[in-house]
Scaffold this active site. Structure first.
Site, PDB file in Angstrom:
ATOM      1  N   SER A  44       0.859  -1.187   0.000  1.00 44.24           N
ATOM      2  CA  SER A  44       0.000   0.000   0.000  1.00 44.24           C
ATOM      3  C   SER A  44       0.890   1.231   0.000  1.00 44.24           C
ATOM      4  CB  SER A  44      -0.901   0.017   1.234  1.00 44.24           C
ATOM      5  OG  SER A  44      -0.140   0.229   2.416  1.00 44.24           O
ATOM      6  N   ILE A 108       2.676  -1.288   5.075  1.00 47.69           N
ATOM      7  CA  ILE A 108       2.108   0.031   5.355  1.00 47.69           C
ATOM      8  C   ILE A 108       3.249   1.028   5.468  1.00 47.69           C
ATOM      9  CG2 ILE A 108       2.061  -0.319   7.868  1.00 47.69           C
ATOM     10  CD1 ILE A 108      -0.503   1.392   7.907  1.00 47.69           C
ATOM     11  N   ILE A 139       6.817  -2.654   7.514  1.00 50.42           N
ATOM     12  CA  ILE A 139       6.773  -1.204   7.625  1.00 50.42           C
ATOM     13  C   ILE A 139       7.594  -0.636   6.470  1.00 50.42           C
ATOM     14  CG2 ILE A 139       7.307   0.817   9.022  1.00 50.42           C
ATOM     15  CD1 ILE A 139       5.119  -0.947  10.216  1.00 50.42           C
ATOM     16  N   LYS A 140       6.964   0.217   5.669  1.00 51.65           N
ATOM     17  CA  LYS A 140       7.658   0.808   4.526  1.00 51.65           C
ATOM     18  C   LYS A 140       8.387   2.079   4.966  1.00 51.65           C
ATOM     19  CE  LYS A 140       5.768   0.735   0.377  1.00 51.65           C
ATOM     20  NZ  LYS A 140       4.781   0.937  -0.729  1.00 51.65           N
ATOM     21  N   ILE A 141       9.686   2.086   4.733  1.00 51.97           N
ATOM     22  CA  ILE A 141      10.532   3.229   5.051  1.00 51.97           C
ATOM     23  C   ILE A 141      11.249   3.642   3.769  1.00 51.97           C
ATOM     24  CG2 ILE A 141      12.509   4.045   6.386  1.00 51.97           C
ATOM     25  CD1 ILE A 141      11.752   2.051   8.564  1.00 51.97           C
TER      26      ILE A 141
END
Length: 371
Positions: A44, A108, A139-141
Site C-alpha cells: 500500500s 504500510i 513497515i515501509k521506510i
C-alpha cells in the site's frame, strides 16, 4: 487459477498486489486473488489509501464512530489505515504460515512527511508495528539518506521492513548495508533474526518516464532508439548488485545465524507509456527470489497476455550495462535522474497523504454534524 501467473510464480517470482481498500477486503476480493491469481502479498502507499477513501461507503461506519469520539484527523488516519492493513494481514496469514514467513506480507508506509526526519521515522515505524500487531507486517521506510539509519534501527528492534523509493544502484548498495547492520544489531539485541524479513523496492517504470523525457529532448535518432530501455536495465543491474552483495563473507555470517536475504522487489511495474506492452516490467524481470508488486490492471494483463519464459535478468547483464553506457554517451545524467525521481517520489506521496487527510477531515466533519 491463472496458468500464466502460476507459471510466473513457479519461476521464482512472488506476485504481490499493489493495492488495498476496505471494499476489496469486505467483498472477499483479496481472498479471491490469492486463490485464482497467485497473489501472495499486498503493498500500500498514500496514493492507494487516498483513492480508496474517495470512493464508496466502505469506511462510513468507522469514520462515524471516530467522529462521535472526537478523534482528530491524524489519529483517525492511523486508525483507518491500520484497520485495513490488519484485515489484509489476517487474510494473508495462511500464505505467511505456508511459506514460513517469506510471503503473506502486507506493507504500510510511514507518514511520507517524515521522509527526511530519521528520529520521527523510527518512532512512527515503532508505532505502526505496535498498532497493526501482526507478524506478517512490513513497515515501509523510504530509502532517503535520512531513511537509511531508520531502516537499521527498525530492524534492530525486530521490525520487518519494506524499503521503498529506491531508484539508484548506489543507494541500493547503501540499503543493503543498512539491512546487514540492522540484522547485526537485532542479533546483538537478542532478537531471532530468522523471523526478520525485508524487501528492497526498486522502482522501474518511473525511471523510463524520466529518462525517455530527456531522450526526447535530446532528439537524435540514437537517443530515441534508447527509449523505454532504462527501467529494465537499471533493475537488472540492481539484481546483479544483489547477487554480489549477498555473496560476501559478511552476509555468510548472518545467513549462518539464520538470516534471510532481503529480496529485490520490483515496484512501479505498471507501464506509463500506453504504447508499451502492459506486461513489459513483469516478463522482463523474472529471476528466482524476486517480488513483483503489480497494480490490478497489470496483474490482469499478465494473466491474459503474459509470457514468462524463464530468467530474463541474469542472462542480460551485459545488455543492461551496454544500455546504461549508451544513455551516458547520449548525454543522460543518471545521478541527476535518480535525484529528481527520489525528490518527486517523496513529494507525490506527501501530496497524496495530505489529500487523504483532507478527505478524512471532511468525512469527520460531515459525520459529526449528523451525529
Amino acid at each position: 487459477m491463472s496458468e500464466v501467473l502460476k507459471k510466473l510464480s513457479g519461476l521464482g517470482v512472488s506476485i504481490w498486489l499493489d493495492d488495498i481498500s476496505r471494499e476489496r477486503l469486505r467483498t472477499g476480493n483479496l481472498e479471491q486473488l490469492v486463490k485464482e491469481k497467485s497473489v501472495v502479498g499486498v503493498t500500500s502507499n498514500p496514493t492507494i489509501f487516498a483513492k480508496a477513501l474517495s470512493k464508496g461507503d466502505a469506511y462510513d461506519d468507522q469514520v462515524r464512530d471516530l467522529a462521535v469520539r472526537g478523534v482528530d484527523v491524524e489519529e483517525a488516519s492511523r486508525a483507518i489505515t491500520t484497520y485495513d492493513i490488519r484485515w489484509a494481514a489476517d487474510v494473508l496469514r495462511p500464505v505467511y504460515d505456508r511459506s514460513e514467513g517469506v510471503d503473506g506480507r502486507v506493507s504500510i508506509e510511514v507518514d511520507p512527511r517524515l521522509a527526511r526526519e530519521t528520529a520521527k521515522t523510527i518512532a512512527e515505524a515503532r508505532a505502526l508495528w505496535w498498532m497493526v500487531d501482526r507478524p506478517n507486517l512490513f513497515i515501509k521506510i523510504p530509502a532517503t539518506e535520512e531513511g537509511l539509519p531508520a531502516i537499521t534501527a527498525a530492524l534492530a528492534d525486530g521490525i520487518s521492513v519494506n524499503v521503498t523509493l529506491i531508484f539508484s544502484l548506489e543507494r541500493y548498495g547503501a540499503v543493503i548495508d543498512a539491512y546487514f547492520a540492522g540484522l547485526e544489531q537485532a542479533r546483538a539485541n537478542g532478537h531471532d533474526i530468522s523471523k526478520l524479513e525485508s524487501v528492497a523496492s526498486f522502482f522501474v517504470s518511473r525511471v523510463d518516464t524520466e529518462i525517455d523525457k530527456r531522450l526526447d529532448k535530446i532528439g537524435t535518432d540514437e537517443a530515441k532508439a534508447l527509449r523505454s530501455q532504462a527501467g529494465l536495465a537499471n533493475a537488472r543491474l540492481a539484481y546483479a548488485l544483489f547477487e554480489e552483495r549477498f555473496g560476501t563473507d559478511r552476509w555468510a555470517r548472518l545467513r549462518d545465524a539464520g538470516a534471510r536475504p532481503q529480496r529485490p522487489l520490483w515496484a512501479s511495474t505498471g507501464v506509463k507509456d500506453p504504447n508499451l506492452p502492459p506486461t513489459l516490467y513483469v516478463d522482463g524481470l523474472v529471476a528466482e527470489g524476486v517480488v513483483n508488486t503489480m497494480p490490478e490492471a497489470t496483474l490482469d494483463a499478465e494473466a491474459a497476455k503474459g509470457d514468462p519464459t524463464g530468467d530474463t535478468i541474469t542472462t542480460r547483464y551485459d545488455e543492461a550495462r551496454a544500455v546504461m553506457q549508451a544513455l551516458k554517451d547520449a548525454g543522460v545524467d543518471y545521478d541527476d535522474v535518480v535525484k529528481v525521481l527520489e525528490d518527486e517520489g517523496v513529494e507525490k506521496f506527501e501530496v497524496s497523504w495530505k489529500e487523504m487527510l483532507e478527505i478524512i477531515a471532511g468525512e469527520l466533519k460531515d459525520k459529526a454534524a449528523k451525529a
